[in-house]
Motif scaffolding. Structure first.
Motif, short mmCIF file in Angstrom:
data_model
loop_
_atom_site.label_atom_id
_atom_site.label_comp_id
_atom_site.label_asym_id
_atom_site.label_seq_id
_atom_site.Cartn_x
_atom_site.Cartn_y
_atom_site.Cartn_z
N ASP A 64 0.80 -1.23 0.00
CA ASP A 64 0.00 0.00 0.00
C ASP A 64 0.83 1.28 0.00
OD1 ASP A 64 0.97 0.02 2.60
OD2 ASP A 64 -0.96 -0.41 3.55
N TYR A 65 2.18 1.13 -0.05
CA TYR A 65 3.01 2.33 0.03
C TYR A 65 3.83 2.59 -1.23
CZ TYR A 65 6.38 -1.26 1.47
OH TYR A 65 7.16 -2.38 1.53
N ARG A 66 3.67 1.76 -2.27
CA ARG A 66 4.33 2.02 -3.54
C ARG A 66 3.58 1.28 -4.64
NH1 ARG A 66 10.36 -0.26 -2.89
NH2 ARG A 66 10.39 -0.11 -5.17
N SER A 67 3.79 1.72 -5.88
CA SER A 67 3.01 1.19 -6.99
C SER A 67 3.59 -0.08 -7.60
CB SER A 67 2.87 2.26 -8.09
OG SER A 67 4.16 2.65 -8.57
N ASP A 68 4.91 -0.27 -7.49
CA ASP A 68 5.50 -1.47 -8.07
C ASP A 68 5.44 -2.63 -7.07
OD1 ASP A 68 7.38 -0.49 -6.32
OD2 ASP A 68 8.84 0.02 -7.86
N ARG A 69 5.75 -3.81 -7.55
CA ARG A 69 5.63 -5.02 -6.73
C ARG A 69 6.98 -5.45 -6.19
NH1 ARG A 69 0.73 -8.45 -9.65
NH2 ARG A 69 -0.68 -6.65 -9.77
N LEU A 70 6.93 -6.25 -5.14
CA LEU A 70 8.13 -6.61 -4.39
C LEU A 70 8.15 -8.11 -4.12
CD1 LEU A 70 7.85 -3.85 -1.64
CD2 LEU A 70 9.35 -3.77 -3.63
N LEU A 71 9.37 -8.65 -3.93
CA LEU A 71 9.49 -9.96 -3.33
C LEU A 71 9.17 -9.84 -1.83
CD1 LEU A 71 12.82 -11.36 -4.85
CD2 LEU A 71 10.48 -11.70 -5.68
N PRO A 72 8.66 -10.89 -1.20
CA PRO A 72 8.45 -10.84 0.25
C PRO A 72 9.78 -10.58 0.96
CG PRO A 72 7.44 -12.80 -0.70
CD PRO A 72 8.28 -12.18 -1.77
N GLY A 73 9.74 -9.75 1.99
CA GLY A 73 10.96 -9.48 2.74
C GLY A 73 10.99 -8.06 3.24
N GLY A 74 12.14 -7.68 3.81
CA GLY A 74 12.28 -6.34 4.34
C GLY A 74 13.59 -6.16 5.07
N ALA A 75 13.59 -5.24 6.03
CA ALA A 75 14.81 -4.87 6.73
C ALA A 75 15.20 -5.93 7.76
CB ALA A 75 14.63 -3.53 7.44
N VAL A 76 16.51 -6.10 7.94
CA VAL A 76 17.04 -6.94 9.02
C VAL A 76 17.12 -6.07 10.27
CG1 VAL A 76 19.03 -8.27 9.81
CG2 VAL A 76 18.33 -8.37 7.41
N ASP A 77 16.48 -6.52 11.34
CA ASP A 77 16.48 -5.74 12.58
C ASP A 77 17.84 -5.84 13.27
OD1 ASP A 77 13.85 -5.05 12.16
OD2 ASP A 77 13.04 -6.60 13.49
N ALA A 78 18.10 -4.89 14.18
CA ALA A 78 19.34 -4.89 14.94
C ALA A 78 19.50 -6.20 15.70
CB ALA A 78 19.36 -3.71 15.91
N GLY A 79 20.67 -6.83 15.54
CA GLY A 79 20.95 -8.07 16.24
C GLY A 79 20.32 -9.30 15.61
N GLU A 80 19.65 -9.16 14.48
CA GLU A 80 18.95 -10.27 13.83
C GLU A 80 19.78 -10.77 12.66
OE1 GLU A 80 14.33 -10.99 12.43
OE2 GLU A 80 15.32 -9.12 11.80
N SER A 81 19.82 -12.07 12.46
CA SER A 81 20.51 -12.61 11.30
C SER A 81 19.66 -12.43 10.06
CB SER A 81 20.82 -14.10 11.50
OG SER A 81 19.64 -14.87 11.40
N PRO A 82 20.28 -12.33 8.87
CA PRO A 82 19.48 -12.17 7.65
C PRO A 82 18.50 -13.31 7.41
CG PRO A 82 21.75 -11.53 7.23
CD PRO A 82 21.72 -12.13 8.60
N SER A 83 18.90 -14.57 7.67
CA SER A 83 17.97 -15.69 7.44
C SER A 83 16.80 -15.64 8.40
CB SER A 83 18.70 -17.02 7.55
OG SER A 83 19.24 -17.20 8.84
N ALA A 84 17.04 -15.22 9.64
CA ALA A 84 15.94 -15.07 10.60
C ALA A 84 15.00 -13.95 10.16
CB ALA A 84 16.49 -14.79 12.00
N ALA A 85 15.57 -12.87 9.62
CA ALA A 85 14.74 -11.77 9.12
C ALA A 85 13.87 -12.23 7.96
CB ALA A 85 15.62 -10.60 8.70
N ALA A 86 14.44 -13.06 7.07
CA ALA A 86 13.67 -13.56 5.94
C ALA A 86 12.46 -14.36 6.42
CB ALA A 86 14.56 -14.41 5.04
N ALA A 87 12.68 -15.25 7.38
CA ALA A 87 11.57 -16.06 7.90
C ALA A 87 10.54 -15.20 8.60
CB ALA A 87 12.13 -17.12 8.86
N ARG A 88 11.01 -14.22 9.37
CA ARG A 88 10.07 -13.34 10.08
C ARG A 88 9.23 -12.54 9.10
NH1 ARG A 88 10.59 -8.27 10.65
NH2 ARG A 88 12.87 -8.25 10.38
N GLU A 89 9.86 -11.98 8.07
CA GLU A 89 9.13 -11.15 7.11
C GLU A 89 8.07 -11.96 6.36
OE1 GLU A 89 9.09 -7.99 6.42
OE2 GLU A 89 10.78 -7.22 7.58
N VAL A 90 8.40 -13.19 5.94
CA VAL A 90 7.41 -14.01 5.25
C VAL A 90 6.25 -14.35 6.18
CG1 VAL A 90 7.01 -16.23 4.12
CG2 VAL A 90 9.08 -14.92 3.60
#
Length: 362
Positions: A64-90
């Protein structure tokens, strides 16, 4: 360990109070931990997940905040591993639990990327692309969208991604998808482009829509009463891989005609016939059987048409570069049965190999 700088440390001591050894002192002077930390580049970190359906289409979501489409995902939080962030975002965006330990690509996105508001002070980003695998219809039905942010999902033909996504996002998604098909590990990207392009990257495979062949699969020769629309060959090299043609102008992948090279042990593998719809979806546009012959290659003549690159690929890679619908699994099973009949080994997935234009013998 203390770090080197052009400024001398006071009184010839390093920041931890000890004296530098002779070799270190000769190499340069010393930087305090505070100065060294301040000198390092700051970058954002993000994680996205590439998911396909059983037809090889890529999951993209509308937000709802942009017109183009995205893969599921987002920012990695402080102290979070990238793979954990991927699972959390999905989980947050699609309501689907999972683990995504396999990386497909790591992309460096420069700070001066167009289209990012100056107020964000974007410093550049390292973005991890993880393999979300192939989702079955039941798993797709389990998707539950949140009350805000994600407004819908769509499975897109890979060639349609540049029209649906930001240019850099589309490059990254296609590079990650090719890396998955290559099966050679995580690709390193800079602004969505591989630093070491493979044959699939160089030839721009998947940049044009795949030809849909969704007819039912039938084993054996084409019945005499059926017209043959086209005839292609599963032509096996000694290592169990098969010959694949890539159109240089479009990146489209095709099985070759069975007469493309000298062969031995040829036999009719099967054919597709059924729905009568062409790649444009029009009824009656694709009447006729799509015949398949299996054979063992005994060599390759010099390339006859410079418009096509010749590759060796595993049967699975050929399927992933094709749009065969639900019957694709049956054709693939028939291909492996043919390989066994021809006394050839099961090939290991490696990046498809581009063959020289000169003749090849085995």
């Amino acid at each position: 360990m203390p770090q080197l700088t052009d400024e001398a440390a006071p009184d010839g001591v390093v920041s931890d109070g000890s004296a530098p050894d002779r070799d270190e002192a000769a190499a340069g002077t010393w930087m305090t931990p505070e100065a060294y930390g301040a000198s390092r580049a700051a970058l954002w970190t993000g994680a996205v997940v590439l998911v396909t359906d059983t037809d090889g289409r890529v999951l993209v979501q509308s937000v709802d905040y942009r017109s183009d489409r995205l893969l599921p995902g987002g920012a990695v939080d402080a102290g979070e591993s990238p793979s954990a962030a991927a699972a959390r975002e999905v989980r947050e965006e699609l309501g689907v639990d999972g683990r995504y330990p396999r990386g497909l690509a790591v992309d460096w996105i420069p700070a001066d990327t167009p289209g990012i508001p100056a107020a964000m002070r974007f410093p550049g980003e390292i973005l991890h692309v993880y393999d979300g695998g192939t989702w079955t219809p039941d798993r797709i039905k389990s998707v539950r969208l949140p009350a805000q942010e994600v407004t819908g999902i769509h499975f897109a033909e890979p060639a349609d991604l540049p029209a649906l996504m930001d240019a850099g996002d589309a490059r990254r998604a296609l590079s990650a998808l090719r890396a998955r098909i290559n099966g050679s590990g995580t690709a390193l990207l800079e602004d969505g482009r591989p630093t070491v392009p493979t044959a699939l990257d160089r030839l721009g495979v998947l940049r044009t829509r795949r030809t849909a062949q969704h007819g039912a699969w039938h084993a054996g020769p084409v019945p005499a009463q059926l017209p043959v629309r086209d005839h292609r060959g599963w032509l096996f090299a000694p290592d169990g891989r098969v010959l694949l043609l890539i159109a240089r102008a479009t990146g489209a992948a095709h099985l070759p005609p069975p007469t493309a090279a000298p062969t031995a042990g040829a036999f009719p593998l099967g054919y597709r016939y059924g729905d009568g719809r062409g790649s444009d979806g029009r009824d009656g546009a694709d009447q006729g059987a799509h015949a398949r012959t299996a054979a063992r290659l005994t060599g390759l003549p010099p390339a006859a048409d410079p418009a096509y690159a010749r590759l060796l690929a595993t049967p699975e890679q050929v399927r992933e570069l094709s749009d065969w619908g639900p019957a694709g699994a049956r054709e693939l099973a028939a291909v492996h049965a043919a390989r066994t009949r021809l006394s050839l080994p099961a090939p290991t997935r490696t990046p498809p190999t581009e063959l020289p234009e000169s003749a090849t013998r085995w």
